[in-house]
Design a protein around this motif. Structure first.
Motif, mmCIF file in Angstrom:
data_model
loop_
_atom_site.group_PDB
_atom_site.id
_atom_site.type_symbol
_atom_site.label_atom_id
_atom_site.label_comp_id
_atom_site.label_asym_id
_atom_site.label_seq_id
_atom_site.Cartn_x
_atom_site.Cartn_y
_atom_site.Cartn_z
ATOM 1 N N ARG A 579 45.659 26.752 -10.237
ATOM 2 C CA ARG A 579 45.181 28.630 -10.297
ATOM 3 C C ARG A 579 46.012 28.880 -10.380
ATOM 4 N NH1 ARG A 579 47.542 27.620 -3.953
ATOM 5 N NH2 ARG A 579 47.141 30.095 -3.927
ATOM 6 N N PHE A 580 47.065 28.482 -10.954
ATOM 7 C CA PHE A 580 48.385 29.523 -12.326
ATOM 8 C C PHE A 580 47.615 29.835 -13.634
ATOM 9 C CE2 PHE A 580 51.060 27.768 -8.507
ATOM 10 C CZ PHE A 580 51.653 28.857 -8.398
ATOM 11 N N TRP A 581 46.980 28.897 -13.892
ATOM 12 C CA TRP A 581 46.314 29.308 -15.420
ATOM 13 C C TRP A 581 44.679 29.516 -15.740
ATOM 14 C CZ3 TRP A 581 43.094 25.728 -17.107
ATOM 15 C CH2 TRP A 581 43.369 23.878 -16.944
ATOM 16 N N LYS A 582 44.175 29.107 -14.594
ATOM 17 C CA LYS A 582 43.305 29.347 -14.601
ATOM 18 C C LYS A 582 42.241 31.221 -14.056
ATOM 19 C CE LYS A 582 38.896 27.011 -14.785
ATOM 20 N NZ LYS A 582 39.045 26.212 -16.574
ATOM 21 N N GLY A 583 42.223 32.016 -15.263
ATOM 22 C CA GLY A 583 41.238 33.054 -14.619
ATOM 23 C C GLY A 583 42.559 34.596 -15.461
ATOM 24 N N SER A 584 41.921 35.455 -14.483
ATOM 25 C CA SER A 584 42.463 36.735 -14.410
ATOM 26 C C SER A 584 43.439 36.474 -13.190
ATOM 27 C CB SER A 584 42.029 37.307 -15.209
ATOM 28 O OG SER A 584 40.689 38.133 -14.718
ATOM 29 N N MET A 585 43.956 37.492 -13.456
ATOM 30 C CA MET A 585 45.266 38.086 -11.790
ATOM 31 C C MET A 585 44.192 37.865 -10.711
ATOM 32 S SD MET A 585 47.781 37.558 -10.117
ATOM 33 C CE MET A 585 49.190 38.413 -11.020
ATOM 34 N N SER A 586 43.634 37.180 -9.562
ATOM 35 C CA SER A 586 42.822 37.929 -8.214
ATOM 36 C C SER A 586 43.693 37.778 -7.095
ATOM 37 C CB SER A 586 42.037 36.159 -8.339
ATOM 38 O OG SER A 586 42.185 35.216 -8.499
#
Length: 904
Positions: A579-586
């Motif tokens: 959750r911390f390194w996947k994708g941009s801020m969500s």
RNA sequence: CCUGAUGUGGCGCAACUGGUUAGCGCAUCCGUCUGAUACGCGGAAGGUUAGUGGUUCGAAUCCAUUCAUUAGGACCA
């Protein structure tokens, strides 16, 4: 310590009372008394016998002068000093005749000649000087010596009490420097013990022995090993010596002090009730006087001589000033209040009595423990000033010191507060145990087992050291201080916390995350795992606050350790890494950041009393970026220091015990599945079709359903299937519930346990269906319900099964082609990630991948190519025949393939 | 001698206050994982709960006693 000991012979005077001891007018009758301190013999003024002890008179020959003599000693001790009858070889004196026995009571009042008379006047004790008599006291035993105690009231408490009680005077022939006075004949001015370590020191005790031998006054002289008291600091022998002292009559306040003590919360209880309480009940008066130079002078002035004695006690400089002026006028002096109120200046001050006589200060000082006990008042210079400050801080909420302070600080604080303010001085007290070495021995410089605190602090830091001391064992237990323990705490607790923080910081920096205190996602909108760790966190806060309120710091520290180690780091962060390194801020990512931030914040806060520096550092790092906004908005994180923040309060609405329970299930089920995988040598990266769980009650299934996804991803299986007992495949185990049944069945418990243990699967099924069972033991029929049993699933025949208490799991290990391909895909991801790491690529770099075209990898690439690329940030993934570049990596099945990764 | 505390695998500590496979960490050995880790995970070995006696259906837990360590005190002729 070997000392010269003497059995001296005291010559009995013949008179009406002593007549029964004499067989003839010429008989030389002596009383034998043993001493290990010959230097007290010139000061002898009485002989003490036990009233009920049996004594006997023995006729013998004086060993050093060979003249006939009759000696009196306890019957029991004749064998100690005389040869047995008929024993010709013994060097001991011989019994020529023995009298009938008589009691000590009969000897009372007998008079004897002074052993060593040097013409000194007997000093009165309670006004009486009737010395050189036999007196009785109950402390006399026949365990050693002669059963007759040489009594010198100047030296030793028992002797003094006995002397006082019987009107015996005293002879204090030793001065305060440890020398005989000038009036002790040939022994005058000699040290009674070797205090100066003089080169040619001649032991005066030996000379006394020689003198007594020569004078036919010694019955026995020998070197004897015994415990003579020595000064703990200088290791020099100590003399018991009568001194005039000022006492505080504490004994009069005993009852009140005991009452007040009962209102103090002692941690641990036993120190307050047992050690301190019992000591108070046996309270002696407090000797305030100390004959020293440095310290607080007694503020008491007295007139000289005993005539019409007058005394003044000075309570302040102002009072002293007034008295000095009075004295100056009356006596024509020009004194002023000394700038320094200590000795020697204060000793020069002469005051004047009401009848005009000069008064001099008592030269003694006050026991320094008085200073310690006066701390609550002295620190504010109360009652001279600061009344408000004093009243707001007295009595103290909390103090802590070593348990050896029972009659030191703890007592003097309590005594002064009780006597002066009728109050306790402290409401709560934690008495700490001793710090011993790693083997449990007392640390001492001479043994060389001392841990240097400065080395420890510079190596491990104050926080790790203190954490170890508080968390390893209760502070009131003695601590076996072991540096390995400090190191372990540093690595395990601080290391884990540091890494958890670093993980947070790493990704928070990448994502430019900043907590916005006023706009966090409400907890109820966050994912279950977030709600779980927050629930765990508040459960910890709850326990922590309970324990800390009770001054019980060790369980509080351990709760933090468990939270950080087991829950936050090893479960929450591990499961949430993506959750911390996947994708941009969500929103999900934000929730993760906020949750982890809150956990770290609260952890820092809770640990701050024990680890003030680390927690401060972490708090500073976490909150510095938002300080300005926090100050502006006056939010909780506005404080510059964690030590200024308000301790987090428990929010019961965020504690979800059902959630905590199902996560606990998830952890334990995962652990069981992993152990099964291990047993079968199936690596976690290889997906498996399903886990099967026997369901014994409906709530269990609901609970597991809530964490199903989590378990599946954690142990890498595709499905969870529930087995109800209707399928009949579960083999169950039954045990009586001892807690509910024990009380009801009593003696029959054993028989019942046996009956229940023999239940068949059918019996268990019946019980579960009907919910009741009629137990018959020893003729009694007792109706039982399901509550009275503990039923667990033990086995599922034909499947791979593991269990942990009531939990049982079965694992399906059939690996289809698709699962095998997926497993291989995950192996490849792992290898490529390793290559990224060893190539020093940035976490965010995108790459192209070339893979040697081999059969083992074909299915994986074909079916899971996109998955692989997504996982490793790959833009392309190509199979290349005979790839000879990059790196050769090993895959399961002893296959090797070449992989090459390049930055885009 | 009196009083208090402590005694649980090699080491440090637990055990819901009397309830049934005595847990955890460290250390050891075997295996494994790791793009947060001074890490983690799985497994193995390791216990007469200091000794003895008692109470109880049931004792690490309660009682008695002994021993050991430690602290404080009394006494030390």
């Amino acid at each position: 310590m070997k000392d010269t000991t003497i059995v001296a012979m005291f010559k009995v005077e013949r008179n009406v009372e002593s007549d029964f001891l004499f067989d003839s007018a010429e008989e030389d009758v002596r009383i034998l008394a043993w001493t290990t301190t010959p230097w007290t013999l010139p000061s002898n003024t009485a002989l003490t016998v036990g009233p009920k002890v049996k004594y006997v008179k023995v006729q013998t020959t004086s060993p050093y002068t060979n003249v006939p003599v009759s000696v009196i000693l306890a019957e029991d001790l004749v064998g100690k000093w005389f040869a047995a009858e008929g024993d010709e070889k013994s060097k001991k004196a011989k019994v020529l005749a023995k009298s009938e026995t008589f009691t000590g009571k009969q000897m009372e009042g007998l008079r004897y000649e002074q052993l060593l008379g040097f013409g000194n006047d007997i000093e009165p004790l309670d006004g009486q000087t009737d010395a050189f008599r036999v007196i009785t006291a109950n402390f006399v035993t026949t365990s050693d010596g002669t059963g007759i105690v040489h009594t010198a009231p100047s030296f030793g408490a028992d002797d003094r009490f006995a002397g006082k009680a019987n009107g015996i005077g005293a002879l204090t022939l030793v001065d305060k420097s440890g020398k005989f006075k000038a009036t002790v004949g040939e022994f005058s001015n000699r040290y009674v013990k070797d205090y100066k370590e003089e080169e040619n020191y001649r032991d005066v005790n030996v000379d006394i022995a020689i003198r007594l031998k020569t004078d036919n006054k010694a019955f026995n002289v020998q070197k004897y090993e015994h415990n003579y008291p020595h000064c703990w600091r200088t290791d020099k022998p100590v003399l018991y010596y009568p001194l005039d002292s000022w006492f505080v009559r504490s004994s009069k306040m005993k009852a009140r002090m005991v009452e007040l003590n009962n209102t103090i919360n002692w941690q641990p209880k036993s120190t307050g009730e047992g050690r301190f309480g019992k000591w108070l009940e046996n309270l002696q008066d407090w000797n305030l006087s100390r004959s020293r130079y440095w310290g607080i002078p007694l503020p008491i002035w007295r007139t000289e001589g005993d005539e019409n004695l007058q005394e003044k006690c000075i309570g302040s400089v102002a009072e002293l000033q007034a008295e000095i002026e009075k004295a100056n006028t009356a006596l024509g002096l020009s004194q002023s209040v000394p700038e320094d109120l200590h000795r020697p200046y204060i000793d020069d001050i002469t005051l004047v009595s009401e009848d005009g006589r000069p008064m001099k200060r008592e030269t003694d000082l006050i026991d320094v423990w008085f200073d310690s006990g006066s701390m609550p008042y002295a620190q504010w210079h109360y009652p001279m000033e600061n009344e408000e400050k004093f009243k707001s801080s007295f009595p103290a909420d909390f103090i802590s010191e070593g348990v050896d302070q029972t009659r030191g600080w703890f007592y003097t604080l309590h005594a002064i507060a009780s006597m002066v303010y009728d109050s306790v001085a402290f409401k709560n007290v934690l008495s700490t145990g001793l710090v011993l070495d790693a083997k449990g021995k007392k640390m001492s410089k001479s043994k060389g087992n001392v841990v240097n605190p400065f080395d420890t602090l510079s190596t491990y830091g104050a926080d790790a050291t203190r954490w170890y001391m508080m968390s390893n064992s209760n502070p009131w237990d003695s601590l076996k201080f072991d540096l390995k323990g400090v190191e372990e705490g540093r690595n395990k607790f601080f290391g884990t916390l540091y890494n958890t923080y670093s993980f947070f910081a790493l990704y928070a920096n990448i994502d430019q995350f900043k907590i916005d205190e006023q706009n966090v996602i409400p907890v109820e909108e966050r994912p279950e795992i977030d709600r779980w760790i927050i629930s765990k966190m508040y459960s910890m806060v709850k326990l922590y606050r309970e324990r800390m309120s009770d001054y019980d710091v060790t369980p509080a520290c351990r709760a933090i350790e468990t939270f950080v180690g087991d829950h936050l780091s090893n479960w929450y962060v591990r499961l949430c890494r993506r959750r911390f390194w996947k994708g941009s801020m969500s929103k999900d990512k934000q929730a993760a950041y906020e949750t982890l931030f809150e956990c770290l914040m609260v952890t820092a806060q809770l640990m701050s009393p024990v680890a003030p520096f680390f927690s401060e550092w972490m708090y500073g790092n976490l909150t510095a970026p938002i300080r300005e906004a926090a100050v502006k908005n006056q939010t909780p994180l506005r404080h510059r220091s964690i030590h200024l923040t308000d301790l987090v309060k428990v929010d019961d609405s965020l504690i979800d015990t059902a959630l905590e329970e199902r996560m606990d299930y998830a952890q334990r089920i995962s652990s069981l599945v992993l152990s099964l995988r291990k047993k079968e040598n199936i690596r976690v990266r290889q997906p498996l079709p399903k886990v099967m769980l026997p369901i014994l009650d409906a709530s269990f299934q609901t609970q597991v359903e809530g964490v199903k996804d989590l378990i599946m991803s954690e142990v890498n299986v595709k499905d969870i299937e529930y087995l109800t007992d209707t399928s009949g495949v579960i083999k169950k185990k039954i045990k009586p519930n001892f807690k509910t049944l024990g009380r009801r069945l009593g003696k029959n418990m054993k028989a019942a346990a046996q009956t229940i243990g023999q239940f068949t699967q059918e019996d268990i099924a019946n019980l579960e269906r009907t919910g009741e069972y009629m137990l018959s033991v020893n003729g009694d029929n007792i109706p039982l319900t399901l509550e009275d049993f503990e039923i667990t699933a033990e086995d599922i025949p034909g499947l791979l099964v593991a269990n942990d208490g009531p939990l049982t799991v079965a694992l399906d290990i059939t690996i289809s082609d698709a699962l095998a391909a997926e497993g291989m895909a995950r192996e490849l991801v792992n290898r490529i990630q390793n290559l990224r790491k060893s190539s020093d690529f940035e976490v965010t770099d995108r790459i192209n991948i070339q893979l040697e075209d081999k059969e083992v990898v074909q299915a994986a690439v074909a079916q899971f190519g996109d998955y692989i690329k997504a996982e490793v940030l790959g833009d392309s993934l190509d199979l290349v025949a005979d790839l000879g570049s990059g790196e050769a990596v090993e895959l399961p099945g002893e296959e090797t393939v070449w992989i090459s990764v390049t930055k885009v």
